[in-house]
Design a protein around this motif. Sequence first.
Motif, PDB file in Angstrom:
ATOM      1  N   SER A   1      -6.515  36.436  34.963  1.00 11.72           N
ATOM      2  CA  SER A   1      -5.432  36.987  33.597  1.00 11.72           C
ATOM      3  C   SER A   1      -5.274  35.613  33.301  1.00 11.72           C
ATOM      4  CB  SER A   1      -4.090  37.619  34.486  1.00 11.72           C
ATOM      5  OG  SER A   1      -3.442  38.264  33.365  1.00 11.72           O
ATOM      6  N   VAL A   2      -5.146  34.837  33.112  1.00 23.19           N
ATOM      7  CA  VAL A   2      -4.839  33.248  33.020  1.00 23.19           C
ATOM      8  C   VAL A   2      -5.453  32.817  31.907  1.00 23.19           C
ATOM      9  CG1 VAL A   2      -3.881  30.890  32.964  1.00 23.19           C
ATOM     10  CG2 VAL A   2      -2.378  32.048  34.176  1.00 23.19           C
TER      11      VAL A   2
ATOM     12  N   THR B   1       0.746  23.306  46.209  1.00 20.98           N
ATOM     13  CA  THR B   1       2.641  23.712  46.320  1.00 20.98           C
ATOM     14  C   THR B   1       3.190  22.646  45.496  1.00 20.98           C
ATOM     15  OG1 THR B   1       2.067  21.696  47.986  1.00 20.98           O
ATOM     16  CG2 THR B   1       1.805  23.450  48.704  1.00 20.98           C
ATOM     17  N   LYS B   2       4.242  22.534  45.594  1.00 18.44           N
ATOM     18  CA  LYS B   2       4.968  21.544  44.256  1.00 18.44           C
ATOM     19  C   LYS B   2       5.083  20.597  44.854  1.00 18.44           C
ATOM     20  CE  LYS B   2       8.907  25.119  42.944  1.00 18.44           C
ATOM     21  NZ  LYS B   2      10.106  25.068  42.642  1.00 18.44           N
TER      22      LYS B   2
ATOM     23  N   SER C   1       4.843  29.267  39.333  1.00 16.28           N
ATOM     24  CA  SER C   1       5.396  30.197  39.149  1.00 16.28           C
ATOM     25  C   SER C   1       3.938  31.619  40.255  1.00 16.28           C
ATOM     26  CB  SER C   1       5.442  31.857  38.194  1.00 16.28           C
ATOM     27  OG  SER C   1       4.533  31.155  37.264  1.00 16.28           O
ATOM     28  N   GLU C   2       4.151  32.004  40.662  1.00 16.48           N
ATOM     29  CA  GLU C   2       2.688  32.939  41.495  1.00 16.48           C
ATOM     30  C   GLU C   2       1.884  33.693  39.912  1.00 16.48           C
ATOM     31  OE1 GLU C   2       2.736  35.904  44.053  1.00 16.48           O
ATOM     32  OE2 GLU C   2       2.459  34.589  45.356  1.00 16.48           O
TER      33      GLU C   2
ATOM     34  N   VAL D   1      -2.551  32.436  42.890  1.00 14.15           N
ATOM     35  CA  VAL D   1      -1.891  30.846  43.319  1.00 14.15           C
ATOM     36  C   VAL D   1      -0.848  30.816  43.048  1.00 14.15           C
ATOM     37  CG1 VAL D   1      -4.707  30.093  43.660  1.00 14.15           C
ATOM     38  CG2 VAL D   1      -3.188  29.254  41.200  1.00 14.15           C
ATOM     39  N   TYR D   2      -0.008  29.911  43.019  1.00 14.17           N
ATOM     40  CA  TYR D   2       1.350  29.900  43.057  1.00 14.17           C
ATOM     41  C   TYR D   2       1.261  28.127  42.687  1.00 14.17           C
ATOM     42  CZ  TYR D   2       6.348  28.286  42.947  1.00 14.17           C
ATOM     43  OH  TYR D   2       7.784  28.041  43.292  1.00 14.17           O
ATOM     44  N   THR D   3       1.389  28.250  41.121  1.00  9.35           N
ATOM     45  CA  THR D   3       1.298  26.339  40.454  1.00  9.35           C
ATOM     46  C   THR D   3       2.002  26.626  39.302  1.00  9.35           C
ATOM     47  OG1 THR D   3      -0.511  25.642  38.998  1.00  9.35           O
ATOM     48  CG2 THR D   3      -1.044  27.199  39.151  1.00  9.35           C
TER      49      THR D   3
END
Length: 451
Positions: free
Chosen positions: A300-301, A447-448, A294-295, A330-332
């Motif tokens: 925050s994390v 990226t995945k 997810s983005e 980011v997307y991870t």
Amino acid sequence: MINKNKKIKSNRIYLVINIVTLIIITILFVLYATSYHNNWKNGMEDFSKTMAVSLSYPAWTYDKRVVEQLTAVMIEKEEIISVVVCDDKDNKLAVREKESKLTTFDLLFGTRRLSKAYSLIYADSYVGKVVFTYMDRPIRRFLVVSGLGAVLLYLVSFLLISNVKKNKELAAMVNELNEMNAELEMAFNELEETQNKIINAEKMAALGKLMVNIAHDINTPAGIIYSSLTEQQNRLDRIVKKFEADELTEEDFKSCVDTISELTQIMLRNAKRIIELVQSLKRTAMNEMTQTWSEINVKSVVNDVLNAMHPRLRKTKIEVVTEIDDNLVVYTIPGAIAQILMNLIDNAIVHAFEYDNPGKITIKFEKIKSQNDKEYLLLTFSDNGKGMDEETKKRAFEPFYTTDKESGTGLGLSIVYNLVVDMLGGDIELESKVGKGTTFRIKIPLTKKNA
């Protein structure tokens, strides 16, 4: 002459049989007594540990009423003669004792008073200790009774062996006993093999996956929600009092609304996190636990992780500094990022700093590009602690390797390595010198994996 020789031979056979019987009964007595003693000892250990776990939370909250109630239950156990509960500063929270006089039996058979202390741990933090004092009278009583039983058994066997008419029956009994011993040994070997398989399976599960931390991960957001609700209730109570006293100002009301809104957002995030963790437990394969991409807003994390680790960090003098852009998105896999941070922080607390010494941890996230314009998330995690020698650096990511045999499990950095390399498809570098601190550089592709 022949009859005399037969008699001598028969007596020798009886003597041998008597000796063999005595040895067998002695071995059986020792095995049985040892088993009973171990079961009793393990029972006391399990009871004490269970009570210590029950005392952890009230000791953390200094709830003397609950502590006294629990100690009242503990002192009812026959063997226990006193229970002392202390907080993390060795202040006594509760003391329970009962009168226990030594009897003639105790003096004759050496009954001992034993003490056992257990640390009280809550949320991976030392919150106090409990000391149990108990007597081993039951095990002494058992040894005396079972010893008399063994003597009686030998006397009965001796009489049976001395009876010529029972020679054949006795031989059959000995053969049967040998068969039983063989079956017992076989069963024991099978049990030992099964136990080793279970232990290896547990080690592999703990090595490759995150189940080792799932209970802590659920407790942490639950604690945050509880703390937020408590603060929210306190704020509301103060506002109500001001309102009833006609002292409420617009600024007070606005401040209260803003605070409650922030606390609500924190609770929503942590409630969502609990839901995700509980749902992940339903999956059959551990590698599916944190596979949701997810983005995310990285800062925050990180803030959520620091909030979760606050109960552990507050017991130390370690300062945590973050260097993260507010808009770094980011997307991870957010669960994996959180687990990596938690394990690195926990590893630093346990290994990087001596107890009660001040220290500093720096967490830096940034987005970088490679020469082929592929984007990566770079995490630089560093501390100014005592560092590692060459042997420790070489084996740092090895499963079950630890320099702290008392509190370390040797799985923290191994789990980090698996998350970074296997789950996120990244790589990790370790730099450390004795007395110069430690730095982890973790590069994660944005990226995945296998995309």
